[in-house]
Design a protein around this motif. Sequence first.
Motif, PDB file in Angstrom:
ATOM      1  N   LEU A 200      11.398  -3.523  -5.874  1.00  0.00           N
ATOM      2  CA  LEU A 200      10.595  -2.325  -6.157  1.00  0.00           C
ATOM      3  C   LEU A 200      10.722  -1.933  -7.626  1.00  0.00           C
ATOM      4  O   LEU A 200       9.759  -1.476  -8.256  1.00  0.00           O
ATOM      5  CB  LEU A 200      11.016  -1.164  -5.252  1.00  0.00           C
ATOM      6  CG  LEU A 200      10.629  -1.274  -3.773  1.00  0.00           C
ATOM      7  CD1 LEU A 200      11.237  -0.126  -2.973  1.00  0.00           C
ATOM      8  CD2 LEU A 200       9.112  -1.266  -3.614  1.00  0.00           C
ATOM      9  N   ARG A 201      11.950  -2.104  -8.224  1.00  0.00           N
ATOM     10  CA  ARG A 201      12.160  -1.754  -9.631  1.00  0.00           C
ATOM     11  C   ARG A 201      11.317  -2.639 -10.577  1.00  0.00           C
ATOM     12  O   ARG A 201      10.976  -2.240 -11.681  1.00  0.00           O
ATOM     13  CB  ARG A 201      13.641  -1.910  -9.988  1.00  0.00           C
ATOM     14  CG  ARG A 201      14.518  -0.813  -9.422  1.00  0.00           C
ATOM     15  CD  ARG A 201      15.967  -1.056  -9.830  1.00  0.00           C
ATOM     16  NE  ARG A 201      16.850  -0.061  -9.269  1.00  0.00           N
ATOM     17  CZ  ARG A 201      17.116   1.114  -9.823  1.00  0.00           C
ATOM     18  NH1 ARG A 201      16.528   1.439 -10.948  1.00  0.00           N
ATOM     19  NH2 ARG A 201      17.938   1.960  -9.258  1.00  0.00           N
ATOM     20  N   GLN A 202      11.005  -3.850 -10.097  1.00  0.00           N
ATOM     21  CA  GLN A 202      10.263  -4.784 -10.944  1.00  0.00           C
ATOM     22  C   GLN A 202       8.768  -4.476 -10.970  1.00  0.00           C
ATOM     23  O   GLN A 202       8.035  -5.009 -11.811  1.00  0.00           O
ATOM     24  CB  GLN A 202      10.490  -6.219 -10.442  1.00  0.00           C
ATOM     25  CG  GLN A 202      11.937  -6.651 -10.519  1.00  0.00           C
ATOM     26  CD  GLN A 202      12.164  -8.013  -9.913  1.00  0.00           C
ATOM     27  OE1 GLN A 202      11.222  -8.701  -9.497  1.00  0.00           O
ATOM     28  NE2 GLN A 202      13.433  -8.438  -9.868  1.00  0.00           N
ATOM     29  N   LEU A 203       8.319  -3.638 -10.048  1.00  0.00           N
ATOM     30  CA  LEU A 203       6.894  -3.318 -10.004  1.00  0.00           C
ATOM     31  C   LEU A 203       6.538  -2.333 -11.100  1.00  0.00           C
ATOM     32  O   LEU A 203       7.311  -1.414 -11.410  1.00  0.00           O
ATOM     33  CB  LEU A 203       6.515  -2.732  -8.636  1.00  0.00           C
ATOM     34  CG  LEU A 203       6.646  -3.681  -7.438  1.00  0.00           C
ATOM     35  CD1 LEU A 203       6.374  -2.916  -6.140  1.00  0.00           C
ATOM     36  CD2 LEU A 203       5.655  -4.841  -7.576  1.00  0.00           C
ATOM     37  N   PRO A 204       5.351  -2.490 -11.669  1.00  0.00           N
ATOM     38  CA  PRO A 204       4.923  -1.534 -12.698  1.00  0.00           C
ATOM     39  C   PRO A 204       4.789  -0.123 -12.099  1.00  0.00           C
ATOM     40  O   PRO A 204       4.353   0.058 -10.969  1.00  0.00           O
ATOM     41  CB  PRO A 204       3.559  -2.082 -13.127  1.00  0.00           C
ATOM     42  CG  PRO A 204       3.560  -3.522 -12.745  1.00  0.00           C
ATOM     43  CD  PRO A 204       4.406  -3.628 -11.517  1.00  0.00           C
ATOM     44  N   GLY A 205       5.219   0.863 -12.867  1.00  0.00           N
ATOM     45  CA  GLY A 205       5.096   2.258 -12.436  1.00  0.00           C
ATOM     46  C   GLY A 205       6.191   2.720 -11.498  1.00  0.00           C
ATOM     47  O   GLY A 205       6.073   3.794 -10.884  1.00  0.00           O
TER      48      GLY A 205
ATOM     49  N   PHE B 197       3.962  -0.174  -8.007  1.00  0.00           N
ATOM     50  CA  PHE B 197       4.730   0.744  -7.156  1.00  0.00           C
ATOM     51  C   PHE B 197       3.818   1.779  -6.494  1.00  0.00           C
ATOM     52  O   PHE B 197       4.068   2.249  -5.393  1.00  0.00           O
ATOM     53  CB  PHE B 197       5.801   1.427  -8.015  1.00  0.00           C
ATOM     54  CG  PHE B 197       6.747   2.246  -7.200  1.00  0.00           C
ATOM     55  CD1 PHE B 197       7.722   1.649  -6.410  1.00  0.00           C
ATOM     56  CD2 PHE B 197       6.651   3.636  -7.205  1.00  0.00           C
ATOM     57  CE1 PHE B 197       8.580   2.423  -5.655  1.00  0.00           C
ATOM     58  CE2 PHE B 197       7.509   4.399  -6.447  1.00  0.00           C
ATOM     59  CZ  PHE B 197       8.484   3.790  -5.660  1.00  0.00           C
ATOM     60  N   GLN B 198       2.727   2.109  -7.207  1.00  0.00           N
ATOM     61  CA  GLN B 198       1.771   3.068  -6.641  1.00  0.00           C
ATOM     62  C   GLN B 198       1.159   2.535  -5.354  1.00  0.00           C
ATOM     63  O   GLN B 198       0.950   3.298  -4.400  1.00  0.00           O
ATOM     64  CB  GLN B 198       0.674   3.370  -7.660  1.00  0.00           C
ATOM     65  CG  GLN B 198      -0.323   4.413  -7.165  1.00  0.00           C
ATOM     66  CD  GLN B 198      -1.390   4.739  -8.178  1.00  0.00           C
ATOM     67  OE1 GLN B 198      -1.368   4.199  -9.314  1.00  0.00           O
ATOM     68  NE2 GLN B 198      -2.301   5.610  -7.798  1.00  0.00           N
ATOM     69  N   GLN B 199       0.884   1.211  -5.291  1.00  0.00           N
ATOM     70  CA  GLN B 199       0.330   0.622  -4.066  1.00  0.00           C
ATOM     71  C   GLN B 199       1.332   0.747  -2.906  1.00  0.00           C
ATOM     72  O   GLN B 199       0.957   0.977  -1.763  1.00  0.00           O
ATOM     73  CB  GLN B 199      -0.028  -0.842  -4.318  1.00  0.00           C
ATOM     74  CG  GLN B 199      -1.200  -1.029  -5.255  1.00  0.00           C
ATOM     75  CD  GLN B 199      -1.491  -2.492  -5.522  1.00  0.00           C
ATOM     76  OE1 GLN B 199      -0.664  -3.377  -5.238  1.00  0.00           O
ATOM     77  NE2 GLN B 199      -2.667  -2.762  -6.094  1.00  0.00           N
ATOM     78  N   VAL B 200       2.631   0.602  -3.198  1.00  0.00           N
ATOM     79  CA  VAL B 200       3.669   0.750  -2.157  1.00  0.00           C
ATOM     80  C   VAL B 200       3.688   2.185  -1.636  1.00  0.00           C
ATOM     81  O   VAL B 200       3.763   2.436  -0.425  1.00  0.00           O
ATOM     82  CB  VAL B 200       5.041   0.343  -2.719  1.00  0.00           C
ATOM     83  CG1 VAL B 200       6.135   0.620  -1.684  1.00  0.00           C
ATOM     84  CG2 VAL B 200       5.038  -1.128  -3.098  1.00  0.00           C
ATOM     85  N   GLU B 201       3.629   3.130  -2.572  1.00  0.00           N
ATOM     86  CA  GLU B 201       3.631   4.539  -2.152  1.00  0.00           C
ATOM     87  C   GLU B 201       2.412   4.864  -1.290  1.00  0.00           C
ATOM     88  O   GLU B 201       2.504   5.610  -0.307  1.00  0.00           O
ATOM     89  CB  GLU B 201       3.657   5.452  -3.375  1.00  0.00           C
ATOM     90  CG  GLU B 201       4.995   5.463  -4.093  1.00  0.00           C
ATOM     91  CD  GLU B 201       4.994   6.437  -5.254  1.00  0.00           C
ATOM     92  OE1 GLU B 201       3.953   6.518  -5.958  1.00  0.00           O
ATOM     93  OE2 GLU B 201       6.000   7.135  -5.444  1.00  0.00           O
ATOM     94  N   GLU B 202       1.263   4.293  -1.676  1.00  0.00           N
ATOM     95  CA  GLU B 202       0.055   4.525  -0.877  1.00  0.00           C
ATOM     96  C   GLU B 202       0.201   3.925   0.519  1.00  0.00           C
ATOM     97  O   GLU B 202      -0.250   4.517   1.513  1.00  0.00           O
ATOM     98  CB  GLU B 202      -1.154   3.924  -1.599  1.00  0.00           C
ATOM     99  CG  GLU B 202      -1.539   4.678  -2.857  1.00  0.00           C
ATOM    100  CD  GLU B 202      -2.656   3.977  -3.622  1.00  0.00           C
ATOM    101  OE1 GLU B 202      -3.022   2.848  -3.214  1.00  0.00           O
ATOM    102  OE2 GLU B 202      -3.158   4.558  -4.596  1.00  0.00           O
ATOM    103  N   ALA B 203       0.833   2.749   0.613  1.00  0.00           N
ATOM    104  CA  ALA B 203       1.053   2.113   1.931  1.00  0.00           C
ATOM    105  C   ALA B 203       1.980   2.963   2.798  1.00  0.00           C
ATOM    106  O   ALA B 203       1.763   3.137   4.013  1.00  0.00           O
ATOM    107  CB  ALA B 203       1.629   0.711   1.741  1.00  0.00           C
ATOM    108  N   ILE B 204       3.041   3.527   2.175  1.00  0.00           N
ATOM    109  CA  ILE B 204       3.965   4.396   2.929  1.00  0.00           C
ATOM    110  C   ILE B 204       3.251   5.680   3.364  1.00  0.00           C
ATOM    111  O   ILE B 204       3.452   6.191   4.470  1.00  0.00           O
ATOM    112  CB  ILE B 204       5.209   4.688   2.079  1.00  0.00           C
ATOM    113  CG1 ILE B 204       6.038   3.406   1.936  1.00  0.00           C
ATOM    114  CG2 ILE B 204       6.037   5.800   2.720  1.00  0.00           C
ATOM    115  CD1 ILE B 204       7.253   3.555   1.052  1.00  0.00           C
TER     116      ILE B 204
END
Length: 706
Positions: free
Chosen positions: A518-523, A473-480
């Motif tokens: 997104l819920r399935q992603l770690p963190g 999930f951290q990678q998604v937040e960084e992309a956003i």
Amino acid sequence: MATTHRCIPLCYPDNYQWDNINGVLIENGTTGQRSKMVVCDEALSILQSINHPVCVVAVVGDRRTGKSYILSQLQEPRASECVFGISSAMKANTIGIWMNSKPFIKTLHDGTQVAMILLDTEGLGSIETMGEYDHHILTLVVLLSSVLIYNGSGLVKADDLRKLRCVADLATRIQVRTNESESGSSVEFYKFFPNFHWLLRDVLLIPTITRNGVEEEVEIKDYILEEIFKRETTTSAESRRHAGIGNAILRFFPTFNAYSLPLPSLNPQVVKNIEDPKFQDQINPIFLEKVNDFIGSLHGYLKPKKAWPKAGHVTGKQLSELVKVYTAMLAKPGAIPNVQSAWDQILTAQLEASLNKATQLYETNMDIFVCENIPCEEVFIMEKHGVWFDQASKMFYEEVNTINDADLVSKYYRKFQNHVAQYGGHQNLVVGGLLFKYVDENKRKSEILCKEIVAQLKTENLPQLTPDRYNSFQQVEEAIAVIAELYETNARGPMATQIKKELFEACEEFYFDNIRWLRQLPGFKTPEMTQNRKRQYEAFQIALVEKERALETEKIILQKQEEIEKARQLYESAKDREIGHLHNELRNMKTDLDEQAENFKKAKEENERQEIALRERELRREEEALRRTEEESSNKLDAILKNQIDLQNEVLQLKRDNARMEEQHMKKIESLSVSRAEKEEMEARYKRSSGFEYFAHAVADFPVTL
């Protein structure tokens, strides 16, 4: 416009044309007689290039008296040839009014630097002049010049004073103020007329004055003042006219001086070629010395041409406008040039031109900045506005620095301010003017750019956030965060913060639309802000930015207001002084009007009393005449009645006498012893012989009473 000629016509009659190539005026045979003066555009161009105050020296006088030569001696640096053409022919060499084509800068005694303009004029009484033309030339040079030289020859003669009559007539040919039923007073003329210098040429005799029985040698000025202008023996009409002309010159012109020059040479060939260097050593040295003395003395009286009382000194540009305005006024039959009206036109035109020039400077540079930099933060526009507004204001005041009318300048500066920017509302925001156009355009382009960036990020970047590309999930937040940084990097202008909420809403929609994977992603963690809280936060951020921008704008506005207030206080102080002076004048005028009204009321009442007394006397005379007429009529009527009564009594007496006589006669006839027919015949004869029948009828018809 550059010219190779030493002099150039400023104004010339309309039956001539200016040949710039050959530097001469060519008579136009098809035009006919002179009717007005026309202005030379080439001369106006020379004047318009002069930013200094001008000192205008003009010379007038008879033709063939050396006006052009003496005026050429004023040109600096002194040239080997005369600036103005010299001719010994009988025909006038100077047509109209000419000026030096190369005005020069001269420092006066008080340190003022002026551009020297020299005006040579056509001789008064020239063979070619028609009608009012002489008056037009004299009127024009008096209105334009700072120093006026009247050039004559020999000692003063009656003919000179006759020609100077046109100077005395200037009071009826020039108005100083606009609202005058008559021409201005001599005090008004004294303020605006040039210094008057009378130069007498070829003087052979020494002027003398008899004082206390002793003949004394005097200066030419004293001779004119005591013998010509102020003669005590004014028994003749001619002497009184001479004194009146002299008094007019002394009243109208602030300075009067007189000078004399001897003959330059007894050799006509030398006089004819006086400007030729070959003849310089044959010129009378006393003449040259006197010429230098005259020029040196004249320098002490040079002064800048004075403008309208609140307009300072005349510049070259203003002088060119004066030439056009006064020439146009003189071209109208019967028109009287008006100083105030001319200056109103010139100042209005100058202020309008200065306003337009300052506006153009501001608008041109702001257009360049806006074209190259918007959309941008509004504070940058306000900073550039301040820079170019200051530059344009500085240009405006530099352009009008010769105008001393603070109220008029302030009026046009306010027009310039309102044209550039108008403020309103409790936050004193920009609501009009050129600045509003730039601010509004910046907002519009900022909104377009920011919306295009958001649309591009929504369609190109957000769809790339898929489950197969991210392991946490951290990678998604960084992309956003990268997407948000792309917006911050590319978005510009005042609408960037407001449009940014659309990107946040798109990101929130991404979270909720993809919540399963997104819920399935770690963190994974729930977003800290809901959509409503995000909107509240963005609204707060927008308000904060708007407040900061408003404070910055208000700071700039307050600085400008302080500068404007300082300028206003300076103008108000000058205005208060002028208003106080006007109030005093109004009080004096009101007192005079009240006195006139009271005198008029008293005169009217006295006139009414006299009219009433006159009517009463006439009525008494008419009543007395009517009474006498009635008495005479009554007396006549009584006399007629008395005569009729007497006549009636006489008639009655006659009736009684006739009756008695008839009775006696009848008795006699009856006593006769004759027949009845004879008696009747006798009675008939009696009546016929005595006229009894006629008398009887007359008595019978006469009225017994009236």
